[in-house]
Each structure stands twice: as C-alpha cells, then as structure tokens.
Design a protein around this motif. Structure first.
Motif, PDB file in Angstrom:
ATOM      1  N   UNK A 261     -27.999  35.966  48.051  1.00  0.00           N
ATOM      2  CA  UNK A 261     -26.680  35.445  47.526  1.00  0.00           C
ATOM      3  C   UNK A 261     -25.721  35.198  48.498  1.00  0.00           C
ATOM      4  N   UNK A 262     -25.962  35.741  49.846  1.00  0.00           N
ATOM      5  CA  UNK A 262     -24.936  35.805  51.011  1.00  0.00           C
ATOM      6  C   UNK A 262     -25.338  36.353  52.138  1.00  0.00           C
ATOM      7  N   UNK A 263     -24.250  36.373  52.959  1.00  0.00           N
ATOM      8  CA  UNK A 263     -24.608  37.189  54.229  1.00  0.00           C
ATOM      9  C   UNK A 263     -23.473  38.151  54.233  1.00  0.00           C
ATOM     10  N   UNK A 264     -23.708  39.210  55.180  1.00  0.00           N
ATOM     11  CA  UNK A 264     -22.720  40.266  55.798  1.00  0.00           C
ATOM     12  C   UNK A 264     -22.609  40.389  57.144  1.00  0.00           C
ATOM     13  N   UNK A 265     -21.385  40.386  57.595  1.00  0.00           N
ATOM     14  CA  UNK A 265     -21.427  40.614  59.244  1.00  0.00           C
ATOM     15  C   UNK A 265     -20.678  42.221  59.115  1.00  0.00           C
ATOM     16  N   UNK A 266     -21.344  43.107  59.698  1.00  0.00           N
ATOM     17  CA  UNK A 266     -20.849  44.314  60.043  1.00  0.00           C
ATOM     18  C   UNK A 266     -20.353  44.705  61.470  1.00  0.00           C
TER      19      UNK A 266
END
Length: 379
Positions: A261-266
């Motif tokens: 459902x999407x991406x995450x930058x950590x």
C-alpha cells in the motif's frame, strides 16, 4: 530482590563515556564501579564520573555487583561475558554480542544454567522514530512489506578514531560493527531472517591512519570492507543491505521499506531519532510524529540537537529482571543477529545462500508510556 541493581562496567574506552554519562537518565540501576586492563584509564574514568575503580578480577568477584556491562573490544566480548556469568552476574554487552554462533550458544547454555539474563546493544531501535515506524507498520499503513533497502556506507574509521586497528581485523568490518544497528531494527520491524546471500570484498589491503595521535601508521586489513547482501525474512520480505568503508559519498537512504500500500523511509538506526516519511499513492502522506521520550533531542552534536538514549536497553533489561519477563535486547535476538551477520560474511566467501538455524520473535513494541516508565523521575 533489590529495587536498585548495581552495575559494574568493564572496558573504559570511548564508548564508556556514553554509558557513564547517560545512565543517570534511567531508573532501576546505578553504575557503581568500572574496570579496565589499563588501570590508569579505569581510574581516570572513575574519578570523572564519581564511581569506584577496581581491577577486572575484583569487579567480577564483587558481591555488590549485580550486572556487568561489557564494553571490551569485540574479540573479548565472549570471554568477559562468560566470566561474568560464571561469577553469577547478569550481563549486558556492547555489540556484537559475540563473534560466532558457537560462542553465543555456549553463552546461552550457561545463562540458562545460571538463571541469569544476557542483553546486548544496540538499543537504538527503541528510539522514538523507529518505534513510530513500527507503530505505522503494525497499523498497516504500507500494507504487507515486500522488500526494502538499507545502506550504511562511508570512507572508514581511520580518519577520526584514535585507535582504529580493530575495525579492520577479524570481528570488525562494517557488518559486525555497524550491521547490528540495521539488523536489530529490521528484526523489530519485520521479525526474524530466513536466509542470506552476499558478495564481499577487500578493495584495499592496507589503510593509512589519518587521525591523531597515530597519523601515518598503516593498518593491515583482514576482513571485508565492502559487502552487498540480500536478506530474506520469514515473513517473505526481501531486503538489500549495502555496507562499506570504501565509499566517499552516496545518495542512498539509510533504510526504506516497500509494501503493498505504500513505502516508508526511515532514519539512521544508529541513532534514536530522525524523520519517518510515509509515501502513499505516489506522494508523501503527512504523519504527526508522536511525543516519544526517546525521540526528544537531549544532546548537541556539532550544530544539531540529537536524541541519545543509549543504556535504554540496559534499563529495560533491569525492569525485565524485576518482572520476570523477556527483555527487548535479549540474547536470542542478539544471537540471531550474529548468525545473520556472520552468515553474510560466510556467504561472501562461498557465494552460496545460507539458511538461518536460530530463531527469535519480534521484541515488544515500546510506546511512549512504556518508554517513560524507564526514565528516572528527574527526567
């Protein structure tokens, strides 16, 4: 059981200042003594922080010490931790816990026999940003995680560390030195690893120290300094990990996760804070960072305010000792991380994929209230 557990610290090098200066932020324990093979160094640290200086043998034999914090060089981690367990002390070790799976299995057997807890850094995954990322994942904001990337790359340690030799010897290198931060965070986000495959190299067999006081001396490099690995997790996610001390500049993010459902930058898992970005439907979705105690800046580094709560893992282990429960920086999770890292290096030599033999669960999440419970009242 005593309300406050006494801690003795073995190893008074650079990292000891972080433990000694940050420990008063937390409740449940007190560092009362330190020791080092260099007695003068131990005495200087003791005087600086108002604690006792003891010999290593005396500290291990001290009846007033409940927990030994092992801050020796990686090659000595196993021997010192085993001595502490034999002396009936709980142990909290700097990373990596040990340098081989076999060492870790012996340590686990002894800790179980003695009924003692063993914990290991890193504890940075307990930071406010990383726990917020965990919160978003558990809430399903990016759906099922399919893949991701991690990069920890620089030109190396010889330009700033006063004694950088051990970074380039067996037990060092970017995987065993910096990899623990990334792998511990991946385990708390995604769970255990199923298999790894990697390519590794030593581009420079010798490196020149440019830091003081040993500028100009040469180091013989004995461990890979450029590593490219692929980690397949038990949940099916496939993560690319790049680690190198042969890179002068790059534009890779520290960590990215890609889901259905999407991406995450950590942010960098070597630190407790930083920005978490959520990308859905092709654009960044605003997220309100929660007010997590371990995300609040408490130190100035250069011109930047940063959150540094190292020893949080020790404080949480102390609470786990009192409550009789599993602790977040547990031996099982650290040992699984060691197997992942050593398997990456072994795969780099053989070119073959390696399946993991150890298992661990994801640690419990640490929400703001749980984090606050670890802090001393004055903080």
């Amino acid at each position: 059981m005593k309300t406050i557990l006494n801690v003795g610290l073995i190893g008074c090098g650079n990292i000891s200042d972080s433990y000694l200066s940050l420990a008063p932020q937390f409740r449940g324990f007190k560092i009362v003594a330190c020791a080092d093979l260099n007695a003068e160094l131990a005495a200087a640290k003791a005087q600086k922080y108002g604690i006792e200086s003891r010999s290593v043998d005396a500290l291990l034999a001290s009846e007033d010490i409940d927990i030994v914090v092992n801050l020796t060089i990686p090659a000595a981690h196993c021997a010192v931790s085993m001595q502490a367990l034999e002396a009936s002390k709980h142990v909290y070790s700097e990373k990596p816990l040990v340098l081989s799976l076999e060492e870790g299995q012996k340590m686990k057997a002894l800790s179980l026999k003695k009924g003692l807890k063993v914990g290991s850094a890193p504890d940075t995954f307990m930071g406010g940003s990383h726990q917020f990322a965990r919160h978003l994942l558990d809430r399903g904001e990016i759906g099922e995680v399919y893949s991701g990337t991690c990069h920890v790359m620089s030109a190396g340690m010889e330009s700033w560390h006063p004694n950088p030799d051990f970074f380039f010897k067996a037990g060092g290198g970017p995987i065993l030195d910096l990899g623990p931060y990334y792998i511990a965070n991946l385990i708390q986000l995604l769970g255990p690893v199923a298999s790894v495959i990697a390519k590794t190299s030593i581009p420079r067999k010798q490196r020149k120290i440019t830091s003081q006081p040993r500028s100009g001396e040469m180091i013989e490099v004995e461990t890979p300094t450029t590593i490219h690995g692929i980690l397949t997790f038990q949940n099916g996610a496939v993560i690319t990990l790049g680690a190198s001390w042969d890179v002068h500049a790059h534009q890779h993010s520290h960590m990215e996760l890609y889901g259905s459902k999407g991406s995450m930058y950590l942010p960098d898992p070597n630190f407790f804070g930083g920005k978490v970005s959520l990308i859905q439907e092709g654009r960044e979705t605003p997220v309100a960072m929660w007010n997590h105690p371990f995300g609040t800046p408490n130190q100035i580094h250069g011109e930047l305010a940063k959150a540094n709560y190292r020893t949080a893992g020790l404080a949480e282990m102390v609470m786990a000792i009192h409550m009789g429960r599993d602790h977040m920086c547990s031996l099982d999770r650290a040992l699984h991380g060691v197997e992942v890292m050593t398997a990456i290096l072994a795969s780099g030599e053989s070119g073959q994929a390696i399946n993991m033999t150890t298992h661990c669960d994801r640690p419990r999440a640490l929400d703001p209230e749980a984090a606050k419970a670890l802090l001393a009242a004055c903080f």
